[in-house]
Design a protein around this motif. Structure first.
Motif, PDB file in Angstrom:
ATOM      1  N   MET A   8      -5.523 -79.605 -81.155  1.00 47.04           N
ATOM      2  CA  MET A   8      -5.725 -79.611 -82.482  1.00 47.04           C
ATOM      3  C   MET A   8      -6.369 -78.667 -83.030  1.00 47.04           C
ATOM      4  SD  MET A   8      -3.306 -81.689 -83.460  1.00 47.04           S
ATOM      5  CE  MET A   8      -2.400 -81.453 -81.988  1.00 47.04           C
ATOM      6  N   VAL A   9      -7.396 -78.275 -82.199  1.00 44.56           N
ATOM      7  CA  VAL A   9      -8.491 -77.235 -82.434  1.00 44.56           C
ATOM      8  C   VAL A   9      -7.694 -76.015 -82.174  1.00 44.56           C
ATOM      9  CG1 VAL A   9     -10.557 -76.275 -81.793  1.00 44.56           C
ATOM     10  CG2 VAL A   9     -10.585 -78.708 -81.972  1.00 44.56           C
ATOM     11  N   VAL A  10      -7.047 -75.929 -81.205  1.00 45.80           N
ATOM     12  CA  VAL A  10      -6.338 -74.414 -80.832  1.00 45.80           C
ATOM     13  C   VAL A  10      -5.239 -74.478 -81.867  1.00 45.80           C
ATOM     14  CG1 VAL A  10      -4.770 -73.435 -79.275  1.00 45.80           C
ATOM     15  CG2 VAL A  10      -6.755 -74.645 -78.356  1.00 45.80           C
ATOM     16  N   ASN A  11      -4.612 -75.249 -82.510  1.00 45.22           N
ATOM     17  CA  ASN A  11      -3.792 -75.299 -83.339  1.00 45.22           C
ATOM     18  C   ASN A  11      -4.319 -74.673 -84.867  1.00 45.22           C
ATOM     19  OD1 ASN A  11      -0.776 -75.646 -84.403  1.00 45.22           O
ATOM     20  ND2 ASN A  11      -2.144 -76.761 -85.839  1.00 45.22           N
ATOM     21  N   MET A  12      -5.507 -75.409 -85.018  1.00 46.44           N
ATOM     22  CA  MET A  12      -6.278 -75.114 -86.363  1.00 46.44           C
ATOM     23  C   MET A  12      -6.566 -73.572 -86.014  1.00 46.44           C
ATOM     24  SD  MET A  12      -9.587 -76.689 -87.848  1.00 46.44           S
ATOM     25  CE  MET A  12     -10.710 -76.166 -86.563  1.00 46.44           C
ATOM     26  N   LEU A  13      -7.184 -73.214 -85.226  1.00 47.07           N
ATOM     27  CA  LEU A  13      -7.571 -71.655 -84.861  1.00 47.07           C
ATOM     28  C   LEU A  13      -6.492 -70.607 -85.246  1.00 47.07           C
ATOM     29  CD1 LEU A  13     -10.144 -72.083 -82.063  1.00 47.07           C
ATOM     30  CD2 LEU A  13     -10.828 -71.852 -84.300  1.00 47.07           C
ATOM     31  N   PHE A  14      -5.340 -71.063 -84.596  1.00 50.12           N
ATOM     32  CA  PHE A  14      -4.263 -70.177 -84.787  1.00 50.12           C
ATOM     33  C   PHE A  14      -3.751 -70.076 -86.432  1.00 50.12           C
ATOM     34  CE2 PHE A  14      -3.726 -70.044 -80.074  1.00 50.12           C
ATOM     35  CZ  PHE A  14      -3.117 -68.715 -80.016  1.00 50.12           C
ATOM     36  N   ALA A  15      -3.742 -71.077 -86.978  1.00 51.67           N
ATOM     37  CA  ALA A  15      -3.436 -71.531 -88.377  1.00 51.67           C
ATOM     38  C   ALA A  15      -4.530 -70.531 -89.356  1.00 51.67           C
ATOM     39  CB  ALA A  15      -3.403 -72.582 -88.787  1.00 51.67           C
ATOM     40  N   VAL A  16      -5.896 -70.495 -88.940  1.00 48.14           N
ATOM     41  CA  VAL A  16      -6.799 -69.946 -89.759  1.00 48.14           C
ATOM     42  C   VAL A  16      -6.637 -68.394 -89.464  1.00 48.14           C
ATOM     43  CG1 VAL A  16      -9.298 -69.656 -89.962  1.00 48.14           C
ATOM     44  CG2 VAL A  16      -8.478 -71.733 -89.661  1.00 48.14           C
TER      45      VAL A  16
END
Length: 296
Positions: free
Chosen positions: A209-217
């Motif tokens: 989820m953290v990796v996904n959030m970073l890619f989204a940001v």
């Protein structure tokens, strides 16, 4: 007894004997508990070693008299949990009513909700690292978390899927009831292997989820797609299942605390852990409902 939410550690997991109560079968009514099986009978591993009401258990024998004053009971846990959830529900309802999410006010309301979430997170971290429960911290966490949930629920309910909040509440209650019945019936066996599996799965889930959030940001869009579409539904279901597993850990922790004579104030930590877990499950259900309606 530390909360069993997916982020914070648990005091019941001792360095000497592992998770409190594993490989034991205590009975809170006064069954004999051997010193090797009772984590609260060992000074080095027992977080309640200074509790005068647990001294009778330290010799591996039931108390001479049924002393309950000063010891945690199920009524204490229910009362404290009801208090934290009550505060959370009241602040959520107030934020829903007082913070409109129409086009003219959604940015302001969303900003207040995110700010409340950050404050609640800080309070949760502070409490999680304290050795003793601080009721003011726990109630304050519930209040700020309620503001956040009220705003997010209102946004999803009014702008994405009508009735989403009620569906998420019903889903959360259904999971709670199902896990409680399964736990009391012995269908869920909470042991070292169960604990290790849940913690490993949760760590992997959070990292994704953290990796996904970073890619989204930094990359824009939905990141790696773990929170939208088919993958979003899959990970939402996994999130609900992980929340259910943590409920089982919470029930085990409460059962052990009562059986081994935990001090009364530990009921606040039990309430804190249960509240965190229920919020986790509710958010996953709310996300699932939003994804399912967005894909129509």
């Amino acid at each position: 007894m530390r909360s069993s939410n997916p982020v914070f550690s648990r005091r019941g997991f001792s360095r000497d004997n592992g998770y409190a109560g594993f490989n034991t079968a205590p009975q809170a009514g006064g069954a004999a508990v051997g010193t090797q099986g009772n984590p609260y009978a060992q000074p080095q591993a027992n977080p309640y070693a200074t509790n005068p009401y647990a001294q009778d258990l330290q010799q591996g024998a039931p108390p001479q008299t049924p002393v309950t004053t000063g010891r945690m009971t199920m009524d204490d846990v229910v009362l404290r949990t009801g208090t934290t959830l009550g505060v959370l529900i009241v602040t959520a309802a107030l934020s829903w009513v007082l913070l409109p999410v129409d086009d003219a006010n959604i940015s302001r309301s969303y900003g207040i909700g995110i700010g409340a979430a950050l404050i609640g997170m800080v309070l949760a971290f502070v409490q999680s690292f304290k050795r003793k429960a601080t009721p003011a911290l726990i109630v304050s966490y519930a209040a700020f978390e309620g503001v956040f949930l009220g705003v997010i629920s209102s946004i999803v309910d009014n702008r994405i899927a009508s009735g989403a909040a009620m569906q998420a509440v019903i889903g959360t209650l259904a999971v709670f009831a199902a896990v409680l019945v399964a736990y009391k019936a012995g269908w869920i066996r909470v042991n070292r292997r169960f604990y290790g599996f849940v913690m490993a799965a949760t760590l992997g889930f959070l990292l994704l989820m953290v990796v996904n959030m970073l890619f989204a940001v930094f990359g824009g869009g939905d990141g790696l797609g773990f929170r939208s579409g088919g993958l979003g539904i899959l990970f939402g279901v996994i999130g609900v299942l992980l929340g259910a597993c943590f409920l089982a850990l919470d029930f085990k922790q409460v059962e052990d605390g009562i059986a081994y004579g935990a001090p009364k104030e530990e009921a606040w930590l039990a309430a804190f852990g249960l509240t965190l877990t229920l919020v986790w499950i509710y958010m996953e259900f709310l996300r699932l409902v939003a994804i399912l309606n967005s894909s129509d």
